[in-house]
Motif scaffolding. Structure first.
Motif, PDB file in Angstrom:
ATOM      1  N   GLY A   1       0.705  -1.025  -0.035  1.00 41.74           N
ATOM      2  CA  GLY A   1       0.108   0.091   0.060  1.00 41.74           C
ATOM      3  C   GLY A   1       0.840   1.121   0.031  1.00 41.74           C
ATOM      4  N   LYS A   2       2.082   1.231  -0.237  1.00 45.96           N
ATOM      5  CA  LYS A   2       2.972   2.616  -0.229  1.00 45.96           C
ATOM      6  C   LYS A   2       2.940   3.201  -1.659  1.00 45.96           C
ATOM      7  CE  LYS A   2       6.175   1.947   3.585  1.00 45.96           C
ATOM      8  NZ  LYS A   2       7.657   2.257   4.062  1.00 45.96           N
ATOM      9  N   LEU A   3       2.740   2.352  -2.566  1.00 41.30           N
ATOM     10  CA  LEU A   3       2.669   2.762  -4.094  1.00 41.30           C
ATOM     11  C   LEU A   3       1.285   2.347  -4.732  1.00 41.30           C
ATOM     12  CD1 LEU A   3       6.099   2.328  -5.783  1.00 41.30           C
ATOM     13  CD2 LEU A   3       5.161   4.403  -4.963  1.00 41.30           C
ATOM     14  N   ASN A   4       0.706   3.188  -5.309  1.00 39.93           N
ATOM     15  CA  ASN A   4      -0.570   2.801  -5.904  1.00 39.93           C
ATOM     16  C   ASN A   4      -0.635   3.367  -7.395  1.00 39.93           C
ATOM     17  OD1 ASN A   4      -2.574   1.834  -3.668  1.00 39.93           O
ATOM     18  ND2 ASN A   4      -1.716   3.819  -2.742  1.00 39.93           N
ATOM     19  N   PRO A   5      -0.138   2.301  -8.201  1.00 39.07           N
ATOM     20  CA  PRO A   5      -0.184   2.741  -9.703  1.00 39.07           C
ATOM     21  C   PRO A   5      -1.537   3.263 -10.132  1.00 39.07           C
ATOM     22  CG  PRO A   5      -0.182   0.338  -9.420  1.00 39.07           C
ATOM     23  CD  PRO A   5       0.038   0.911  -8.197  1.00 39.07           C
ATOM     24  N   CYS A   6      -1.678   3.951 -10.859  1.00 45.99           N
ATOM     25  CA  CYS A   6      -2.698   4.636 -11.286  1.00 45.99           C
ATOM     26  C   CYS A   6      -3.069   5.068 -12.689  1.00 45.99           C
ATOM     27  CB  CYS A   6      -2.944   5.951 -10.608  1.00 45.99           C
ATOM     28  SG  CYS A   6      -1.656   7.202 -10.590  1.00 45.99           S
ATOM     29  N   ILE A   7      -3.909   5.167 -13.226  1.00 41.82           N
ATOM     30  CA  ILE A   7      -4.401   5.970 -14.669  1.00 41.82           C
ATOM     31  C   ILE A   7      -5.058   7.189 -14.578  1.00 41.82           C
ATOM     32  CG2 ILE A   7      -4.160   3.672 -15.766  1.00 41.82           C
ATOM     33  CD1 ILE A   7      -7.267   3.658 -15.989  1.00 41.82           C
ATOM     34  N   TYR A   8      -4.924   7.753 -15.689  1.00 46.24           N
ATOM     35  CA  TYR A   8      -5.996   8.908 -15.791  1.00 46.24           C
ATOM     36  C   TYR A   8      -7.319   8.655 -16.294  1.00 46.24           C
ATOM     37  CZ  TYR A   8      -8.058  13.077 -18.132  1.00 46.24           C
ATOM     38  OH  TYR A   8      -8.877  14.124 -18.323  1.00 46.24           O
ATOM     39  N   PHE A   9      -8.338   9.090 -15.870  1.00 43.78           N
ATOM     40  CA  PHE A   9      -9.611   8.603 -16.057  1.00 43.78           C
ATOM     41  C   PHE A   9     -10.826  10.042 -16.112  1.00 43.78           C
ATOM     42  CE2 PHE A   9     -14.136   7.552 -14.729  1.00 43.78           C
ATOM     43  CZ  PHE A   9     -14.405   6.725 -15.839  1.00 43.78           C
ATOM     44  N   GLU A  10     -11.528  10.248 -17.032  1.00 44.21           N
ATOM     45  CA  GLU A  10     -12.223  10.880 -17.088  1.00 44.21           C
ATOM     46  C   GLU A  10     -13.647  10.686 -17.528  1.00 44.21           C
ATOM     47  OE1 GLU A  10     -11.392  13.942 -20.019  1.00 44.21           O
ATOM     48  OE2 GLU A  10     -13.228  15.139 -19.714  1.00 44.21           O
ATOM     49  N   GLY A  11     -14.799  10.670 -16.429  1.00 46.11           N
ATOM     50  CA  GLY A  11     -15.994  10.134 -16.628  1.00 46.11           C
ATOM     51  C   GLY A  11     -16.641  10.476 -15.358  1.00 46.11           C
ATOM     52  N   ASN A  12     -17.389   9.377 -14.932  1.00 47.50           N
ATOM     53  CA  ASN A  12     -18.390   9.563 -14.066  1.00 47.50           C
ATOM     54  C   ASN A  12     -17.807   8.398 -12.747  1.00 47.50           C
ATOM     55  OD1 ASN A  12     -20.730  11.043 -14.935  1.00 47.50           O
ATOM     56  ND2 ASN A  12     -20.755   9.617 -16.688  1.00 47.50           N
ATOM     57  N   LEU A  13     -17.872   8.881 -11.533  1.00 43.90           N
ATOM     58  CA  LEU A  13     -17.658   7.983 -10.370  1.00 43.90           C
ATOM     59  C   LEU A  13     -19.219   8.032  -9.605  1.00 43.90           C
ATOM     60  CD1 LEU A  13     -14.515   9.252  -8.532  1.00 43.90           C
ATOM     61  CD2 LEU A  13     -14.821   7.272 -10.028  1.00 43.90           C
ATOM     62  N   VAL A  14     -19.586   6.878  -9.454  1.00 39.54           N
ATOM     63  CA  VAL A  14     -20.814   6.407  -9.199  1.00 39.54           C
ATOM     64  C   VAL A  14     -20.603   5.683  -7.720  1.00 39.54           C
ATOM     65  CG1 VAL A  14     -23.003   5.370  -9.321  1.00 39.54           C
ATOM     66  CG2 VAL A  14     -21.678   6.299 -11.196  1.00 39.54           C
ATOM     67  N   CYS A  15     -21.204   6.164  -6.419  1.00 39.89           N
ATOM     68  CA  CYS A  15     -20.993   5.394  -5.154  1.00 39.89           C
ATOM     69  C   CYS A  15     -22.093   4.690  -5.230  1.00 39.89           C
ATOM     70  CB  CYS A  15     -20.902   6.727  -4.166  1.00 39.89           C
ATOM     71  SG  CYS A  15     -20.963   5.762  -2.578  1.00 39.89           S
ATOM     72  N   ILE A  16     -21.890   3.426  -4.891  1.00 39.82           N
ATOM     73  CA  ILE A  16     -22.979   2.459  -4.648  1.00 39.82           C
ATOM     74  C   ILE A  16     -22.989   1.702  -3.309  1.00 39.82           C
ATOM     75  CG2 ILE A  16     -24.128   0.131  -5.719  1.00 39.82           C
ATOM     76  CD1 ILE A  16     -22.909   1.060  -8.233  1.00 39.82           C
ATOM     77  N   ARG A  17     -24.149   1.849  -2.701  1.00 39.83           N
ATOM     78  CA  ARG A  17     -24.373   1.101  -1.301  1.00 39.83           C
ATOM     79  C   ARG A  17     -25.004  -0.310  -1.473  1.00 39.83           C
ATOM     80  NH1 ARG A  17     -25.124   3.467   3.986  1.00 39.83           N
ATOM     81  NH2 ARG A  17     -26.244   1.985   5.394  1.00 39.83           N
ATOM     82  N   GLU A  18     -24.332  -1.121  -0.808  1.00 39.96           N
ATOM     83  CA  GLU A  18     -25.005  -2.581  -0.719  1.00 39.96           C
ATOM     84  C   GLU A  18     -25.429  -2.988   0.687  1.00 39.96           C
ATOM     85  OE1 GLU A  18     -22.029  -5.851  -1.038  1.00 39.96           O
ATOM     86  OE2 GLU A  18     -23.509  -6.666  -2.648  1.00 39.96           O
ATOM     87  N   ASP A  19     -26.614  -3.131   0.945  1.00 47.49           N
ATOM     88  CA  ASP A  19     -27.132  -3.624   2.278  1.00 47.49           C
ATOM     89  C   ASP A  19     -27.616  -5.081   2.057  1.00 47.49           C
ATOM     90  OD1 ASP A  19     -28.543  -0.255   2.535  1.00 47.49           O
ATOM     91  OD2 ASP A  19     -26.758  -1.222   3.480  1.00 47.49           O
ATOM     92  N   ARG A  20     -27.199  -5.841   3.249  1.00 47.07           N
ATOM     93  CA  ARG A  20     -27.468  -7.347   3.223  1.00 47.07           C
ATOM     94  C   ARG A  20     -28.315  -7.673   4.300  1.00 47.07           C
ATOM     95  NH1 ARG A  20     -21.962 -10.280   3.135  1.00 47.07           N
ATOM     96  NH2 ARG A  20     -21.514  -8.689   4.681  1.00 47.07           N
ATOM     97  N   TYR A  21     -29.585  -8.384   4.281  1.00 47.02           N
ATOM     98  CA  TYR A  21     -30.588  -8.529   5.532  1.00 47.02           C
ATOM     99  C   TYR A  21     -30.910  -9.884   5.265  1.00 47.02           C
ATOM    100  CZ  TYR A  21     -34.185  -6.857   2.233  1.00 47.02           C
ATOM    101  OH  TYR A  21     -34.982  -6.466   1.257  1.00 47.02           O
ATOM    102  N   GLN A  22     -31.342 -10.555   6.381  1.00 45.36           N
ATOM    103  CA  GLN A  22     -32.312 -11.806   6.290  1.00 45.36           C
ATOM    104  C   GLN A  22     -33.820 -11.303   6.920  1.00 45.36           C
ATOM    105  OE1 GLN A  22     -29.447 -14.197   8.527  1.00 45.36           O
ATOM    106  NE2 GLN A  22     -29.604 -15.613   6.824  1.00 45.36           N
ATOM    107  N   GLU A  23     -34.626 -11.667   6.204  1.00 42.69           N
ATOM    108  CA  GLU A  23     -36.199 -11.481   6.659  1.00 42.69           C
ATOM    109  C   GLU A  23     -36.285 -12.507   7.970  1.00 42.69           C
ATOM    110  OE1 GLU A  23     -38.010 -10.278   2.135  1.00 42.69           O
ATOM    111  OE2 GLU A  23     -38.702 -12.114   3.310  1.00 42.69           O
ATOM    112  N   THR A  24     -35.833 -13.468   8.103  1.00 43.77           N
ATOM    113  CA  THR A  24     -35.962 -14.283   9.426  1.00 43.77           C
ATOM    114  C   THR A  24     -34.772 -14.514  10.192  1.00 43.77           C
ATOM    115  OG1 THR A  24     -35.307 -16.325   7.968  1.00 43.77           O
ATOM    116  CG2 THR A  24     -37.615 -15.601   8.069  1.00 43.77           C
TER     117      THR A  24
END
Length: 416
Positions: A30-53
């Motif tokens: 984690g000391k280095l993070n190779p990266c690329i240039y990106f131009e577009g949309n960043l979308v944050c998605i939330r994931e919820d998990r649950y059991q009905e019973t």
């Protein structure tokens, strides 16, 4: 100062003390993070998990929803880039969808919708820009099922300067000199408290520990003054509608520099900008655009009125050409059709006479549903005959049309 380094530049700048395996090791820890240039949309998605019973062996439901999206331009990191670092992959390409880390924002962000840092059950996805992105939030998850990913090439992989310089021998002394700089100065985002601590030169940990102290204002008067200052900026900026106001680091550096506040190790290399002039120009441009908008709206209104008047005139003056109308002139409609086919669409060669063309049309076209008697055929031939083929007596038609605006002559005065 360089902004990004290629793999070859990192190795060369280290005076060949680093190998590809060394760089991969730094990436894995984690000391280095190779990266690329990106131009577009960043979308944050939330994931919820649950059991009905309450039974743990029952199926678990997964529900995803879009928390926010923003237009993005900058450098991003995702884990599979490590696999493309070897020189033998120089011409390879791949696709990515998830975004694991943002190294740098180039364009300003909409801080009204952006919520960072992400929660544990939230993650980032990258989508290309499209023409209808402004109405797409509700469709991101549907598109994700068919989205193949964004293309990237190994030759575009770089390393951000914020992570590379401490590896380079020529920067070791500079790194040691700046080791006393508070670590939170390197944050990508700052809360109101952290921004006030920057100005007051106080550690945010000390402030958080003493927040409930009855004598807080007496012990930290500089912080209170700085906090009020930052709070006033917050109330006059577009952050006011944000639930958890955050200052982007690059914006906070420039904002403080514009106020004449230069902090060593944070924004002492930022030049002050005259924002008042820029703001005046933007306001003037806004006024100009609003005036143009009003003119265009007025033109649209005028055109709509013209359209209404034309539709009313057509409805009033035109014969009914719909089979649902009891006044539908079937013979006139047939005559117009025949005349159009012969003299507008040029269906038959010019050597054909009018009678030949009409007869050929009766033979080749499907008139099965119409009682096309010989008498009706003769009437249609006569009605569709052009004026140039009529007897000379019909020349009065031209004169009447020219002089009176209609074919018939005016009746003598006093005639009923």
């Amino acid at each position: 100062m360089k902004s990004v380094y290629s793999l070859e530049e990192v190795i060369a700048a280290s005076q060949n003390s680093l190998s590809i395996n060394d760089i991969k090791h730094y990436c894995r820890i984690g000391k280095l993070n190779p990266c690329i240039y990106f131009e577009g949309n960043l979308v944050c998605i939330r994931e919820d998990r649950y059991q009905e019973t309450p039974c743990k062996t029952d199926p678990v439901a997964h529900v995803e929803e879009v928390k926010w999206s923003t237009i993005f331009e900058g450098y991003i990191h995702f884990s599979q880039l490590i696999d493309y670092l070897d020189p033998k992959h120089a011409l390879d390409s791949g696709i990515f969808y998830n975004v694991d880390k943002i190294l740098e924002f180039i364009t300003p962000l909409n801080t009204d919708t952006l919520k960072v840092p992400l929660a544990k059950n939230e993650y980032l996805k990258a989508f290309p820009r499209k023409i209808d992105d402004d109405i797409k939030n509700i469709r991101w998850l549907l598109e994700a099922t068919d989205f193949e990913g964004n293309t990237f090439y190994s030759r575009d992989i770089v390393f951000h300067h914020s992570e590379v310089e401490f590896l380079l021998p020529h920067s070791q002394k500079a790194f040691q000199v700046k080791i006393d700089t508070p670590l939170f100065y390197k944050n990508e985002f700052f809360t109101l408290i952290e921004a006030a601590c920057l100005i007051a030169n106080i550690n945010p940990v000390d402030i958080n520990n003493a927040w409930d102290d009855a004598n807080f204002s007496a012990k930290y008067p500089k912080f209170v003054e700085a906090h009020n200052f930052v709070l006033s900026i917050y109330h006059t900026s577009n952050l006011k509608r944000s639930e958890s106001p955050l200052f982007l680091a690059s914006e906070l550096k420039q904002l403080l520099a514009n106020k004449g506040i230069l902090i060593s190790g944070f924004n002492d290399n930022i030049e002050q900008m005259n924002l008042e002039t820029e703001l005046f120009e933007l306001r003037r441009e806004k006024i100009k655009l609003m005036e143009e908008k009003q003119k265009l709206e007025s033109k649209v209104h005028d055109l709509e009125n013209i359209k209404i008047n034309l539709e009313a005139a057509l409805k009033e003056n035109c014969l009914p050409f719909s089979g649902d109308d009891p006044n539908f002139p079937i013979e006139l409609s047939l005559a117009i059709f025949i005349w159009t086919e012969i003299y507008i669409n040029k269906r038959f060669p010019q050597k054909y006479s009018h009678e030949q063309s009409v007869s050929e049309l009766f033979t080749t076209m499907d008139f099965a549903d119409i009682p096309l008697t010989e008498k009706l055929k003769d009437r249609l031939k006569t009605v569709t005959t052009p004026l140039r083929l009529k007897p000379k007596e019909w020349n009065t038609f031209k004169e009447n049309l020219k002089n009176h605006g209609y074919a018939l002559s005016k009746l003598p005065e006093g005639t009923p």
